[in-house]
Scaffold this motif. Structure first.
Motif, PDB file in Angstrom:
ATOM      1  N   THR A 385      -9.473  11.299  -1.471  1.00 37.93           N
ATOM      2  CA  THR A 385      -8.652  10.876  -2.603  1.00 37.93           C
ATOM      3  C   THR A 385      -7.609   9.838  -2.191  1.00 37.93           C
ATOM      4  N   PRO A 386      -6.746  10.092  -1.212  1.00 39.26           N
ATOM      5  CA  PRO A 386      -5.783   9.049  -0.840  1.00 39.26           C
ATOM      6  C   PRO A 386      -6.434   7.839  -0.190  1.00 39.26           C
ATOM      7  N   ILE A 387      -7.521   8.052   0.549  1.00 36.61           N
ATOM      8  CA  ILE A 387      -8.197   6.922   1.194  1.00 36.61           C
ATOM      9  C   ILE A 387      -8.761   5.962   0.152  1.00 36.61           C
ATOM     10  N   ALA A 388      -9.516   6.486  -0.811  1.00 38.70           N
ATOM     11  CA  ALA A 388     -10.126   5.622  -1.830  1.00 38.70           C
ATOM     12  C   ALA A 388      -9.066   4.956  -2.686  1.00 38.70           C
ATOM     13  N   LYS A 389      -8.054   5.724  -3.093  1.00 35.77           N
ATOM     14  CA  LYS A 389      -6.981   5.159  -3.910  1.00 35.77           C
ATOM     15  C   LYS A 389      -6.245   4.053  -3.157  1.00 35.77           C
ATOM     16  N   PHE A 390      -5.932   4.286  -1.893  1.00 36.00           N
ATOM     17  CA  PHE A 390      -5.212   3.292  -1.104  1.00 36.00           C
ATOM     18  C   PHE A 390      -6.061   2.048  -0.869  1.00 36.00           C
ATOM     19  N   GLY A 396      -8.405  -4.743  -4.359  1.00 39.01           N
ATOM     20  CA  GLY A 396      -8.749  -5.294  -5.657  1.00 39.01           C
ATOM     21  C   GLY A 396      -8.140  -6.645  -5.950  1.00 39.01           C
ATOM     22  N   SER A 397      -6.839  -6.801  -5.708  1.00 37.42           N
ATOM     23  CA  SER A 397      -6.180  -8.066  -6.043  1.00 37.42           C
ATOM     24  C   SER A 397      -6.722  -9.214  -5.213  1.00 37.42           C
ATOM     25  N   TYR A 398      -6.943  -8.984  -3.912  1.00 38.43           N
ATOM     26  CA  TYR A 398      -7.533 -10.022  -3.067  1.00 38.43           C
ATOM     27  C   TYR A 398      -8.927 -10.381  -3.563  1.00 38.43           C
ATOM     28  N   SER A 432      -3.410   0.088  -8.124  1.00 38.19           N
ATOM     29  CA  SER A 432      -2.731   0.294  -6.848  1.00 38.19           C
ATOM     30  C   SER A 432      -1.343   0.893  -7.039  1.00 38.19           C
ATOM     31  N   ILE A 433      -0.704   0.589  -8.171  1.00 35.16           N
ATOM     32  CA  ILE A 433       0.655   1.064  -8.443  1.00 35.16           C
ATOM     33  C   ILE A 433       0.641   2.418  -9.135  1.00 35.16           C
ATOM     34  N   TRP A 434      -0.215   2.560 -10.145  1.00 34.37           N
ATOM     35  CA  TRP A 434      -0.232   3.762 -10.980  1.00 34.37           C
ATOM     36  C   TRP A 434      -0.658   4.987 -10.176  1.00 34.37           C
TER      37      TRP A 434
END
Length: 549
Positions: A385-390, A396-398, A432-434
């Motif tokens: 969970t934290p790995i995929a979210k991070f 994504g933005s890059y 990335s923020i939410w």
């Protein structure tokens, strides 16, 4: 002398990206489903893929963003109503998402439903991400309601129903229900223990203990939802409450929208600042245990953040490939220019890794939710969970910037005829923020790896790299020592390396050998810092063939 009505013939422009099955065109996603949920019937995903690839649905996505929600605080007679008005296209998209079971339907379905829902959620995000916010929160909040059996009995059928009902009615009277969350306050942000909203016991009711809530929420997601789960302080500490928009007697709950947020992206979705003065909230779980309950919901919304970004990546790549296959420069199609081929193949490689990681997390959620897979799947869910979210959300933005560059100025422009690439780019930072920004996720990973069993689960997943690639093996061998001496300042570096190793191990299992080899060469050996630096020897043709929409 009259001026000519046309000065030139328009040519060398790509056609509209429409009229295709977006699921059929996503080869990495289909491969993941074959491996992770072989018993699932994928026919509904082909139906959804065709609908999302339809020009009409893509037009609805454009309209829902061009005409964002508006706050209507009063009716014509001056009564406070706090309605949020949406364009008809928004409601059409919400109805489509519900019809395909992307809300809480998996909680009422057999094993594998969470994996299938994850695939649909990923696909839908690429076309329109705004409606996925209330969809995600309805999915994540449903199991939390089990801590209040009476509320769960009345509300879970509507939350799990494949129906969308925007009418302002008490929840049990509606065909379909949505839920939001209200956690963040001005002074606290991610520090939920700093919340100042208060709750005082009012009375016993058929739904259990009812409290009166007083305070504010700085980010109140999807204020038009039928109910929200909120945190407020009791004498025992932060506590979770179920707060419906309309009370059982049909009257409005004491929630006032102060304003809607003017956001960078996510324009189709409403986010609000609210005040509540004596609002009715029903206790969910035990007093003082609210943060633990919210964190459990967070594992599901964080899954959806990662799925959402993977979906945005895939759609941005599909648009770039569609354009470059038709646009000619210097006598060749863009997709045939060697350097552009490298860029596109590198973007395709990123989608391969992201898709494998988020779908493996979805499989762990499915297994642990149905009591399958034993302790390993539960620990893997905690790890992934934290790995995929991070990692996926950070990339994504890059990714969006590079995909936009493939279209040049046409990608940057947001006129109605130029397609959705700019909108996709503006969506990228949100996930990335939410639900916990990068630092929160990196620290969560560090805590997870130091808890009982999680490091062992990681080692078991990385076993697939044994003898497969020397660079990946060498990097994996550094993890035990680094974990022992890693301080918080190095948590992001550790998160990056664990993410890359997990993606490599998953691609070893889920993708052709050429994809795995290219990933290890580009991401682990070369450690390239921008897209378009695939080393010699990578099978560019294979990556592009698998990525073509």
């Amino acid at each position: 002398m009259p001026y000519p009505t046309a000065t030139h013939e328009v040519f060398n422009q790509s056609t509209e990206f429409a009229g295709m099955d977006l699921f059929a065109g996503h080869r990495p996603l289909r491969d993941c489903l074959i491996a992770l949920a072989p018993e699932q019937d994928t026919a509904p995903l082909h139906v959804l893929g065709c609908e999302l690839g339809n020009a009409e649905v893509q037009q609805q996505a454009r309209l829902a963003n061009r005409h964002p929600p508006r706050h209507r605080p009063f009716d014509r007679n001056g009564r406070r109503v706090d309605e949020v008005e949406f364009h008809a296209a928004y409601h059409a998209l919400m109805a489509r998402a519900a019809a395909h079971g992307l809300q809480a339907a998996p909680w009422a379905r057999p094993p594998g439903a969470h994996v299938a829902r994850a695939a649909g959620f990923l696909l839908f995000n690429g076309v329109e991400a705004g409606v996925m916010c209330p969809t995600s929160m309805s999915y994540a909040a449903t199991p939390a309601l089990r801590a209040n059996a009476a509320v769960y009995a009345d509300w879970s059928p509507g939350l799990s129903a494949p129906a969308y009902d925007p009418r302002p009615l008490p929840g049990p009277q509606k065909a379909g229900l949505t839920m939001g969350m209200g956690m963040t306050e001005k002074q606290g942000g991610s520090d939920l223990r700093a919340n100042t909203s208060r709750a005082a016991f009012d009375q016993e009711t058929p739904w259990g203990r009812c409290y009166r809530l007083t305070g504010h929420k700085w980010f109140f997601s999807a204020p038009m939802s039928d109910a929200h789960l909120m945190l407020a302080q009791t004498t025992a500490g932060p506590t979770c409450f179920f707060v419906p928009r309309l009370l059982p007697d049909g009257s409005r709950n004491a929630l006032q929208i102060q304003r809607l947020k003017d956001k960078l992206g996510n324009h189709a979705n409403a986010s609000a600042e609210v005040e509540f003065d004596g609002a009715c909230g029903w206790l969910v779980g035990d007093e003082g245990r609210g943060i633990a309950q919210i964190l459990e919901m967070g594992t599901l919304t964080r899954l959806d953040c990662a799925l959402g970004t993977a979906g945005l990546m895939r759609h941005a790549l599909a648009l770039a490939l569609h354009h470059c296959a038709q646009r000619s420069v210097f006598g060749k199609r863009l997709i045939d220019q060697p350097l552009m081929r490298n860029v596109l193949a590198d973007l395709a490689l990123e989608v391969e890794g992201a898709t494998a990681l988020v779908m493996r997390l979805a499989a762990a959620v499915d297994a642990s939710s149905h009591g399958r897979g034993g302790e390993h799947e539960a620990q893997l869910r905690r790890l992934l969970t934290p790995i995929a979210k991070f990692w996926v959300c950070k990339r994504g933005s890059y990714f969006g910037q590079e995909a936009m560059e493939c279209l040049g100025g046409n990608g940057y422009v947001e006129d109605d005829g130029h397609g959705p690439m700019a909108r996709l780019y503006r969506e990228m930072p949100l996930n990335s923020i939410w639900e916990g920004a990068g630092n929160v996720m990196a620290l969560d990973l560090l805590r997870a790896l130091r808890s009982v069993g999680v490091a062992e689960a990681l080692a078991r997943e990385l076993y697939a790299l044994r003898g497969a690639h020397s660079g990946a093996e060498a990097l994996a061998a550094t993890l035990p020592d680094r974990l022992q001496r890693c301080d918080e300042s190095q948590a992001r570096r550790l998160a990056r390396d664990v993410a890359l190793l997990l993606q490599a191990a998953l691609l070893r299992r889920l993708a052709p050998e050429g994809v795995f080899a290219a990933f290890c060469a580009a991401r682990i050996d070369a450690a390239s810092d921008v897209f378009g630096q695939l080393p010699p020897g990578c099978d560019v043709g294979l990556l592009l063939e698998r990525a073509m929409p």
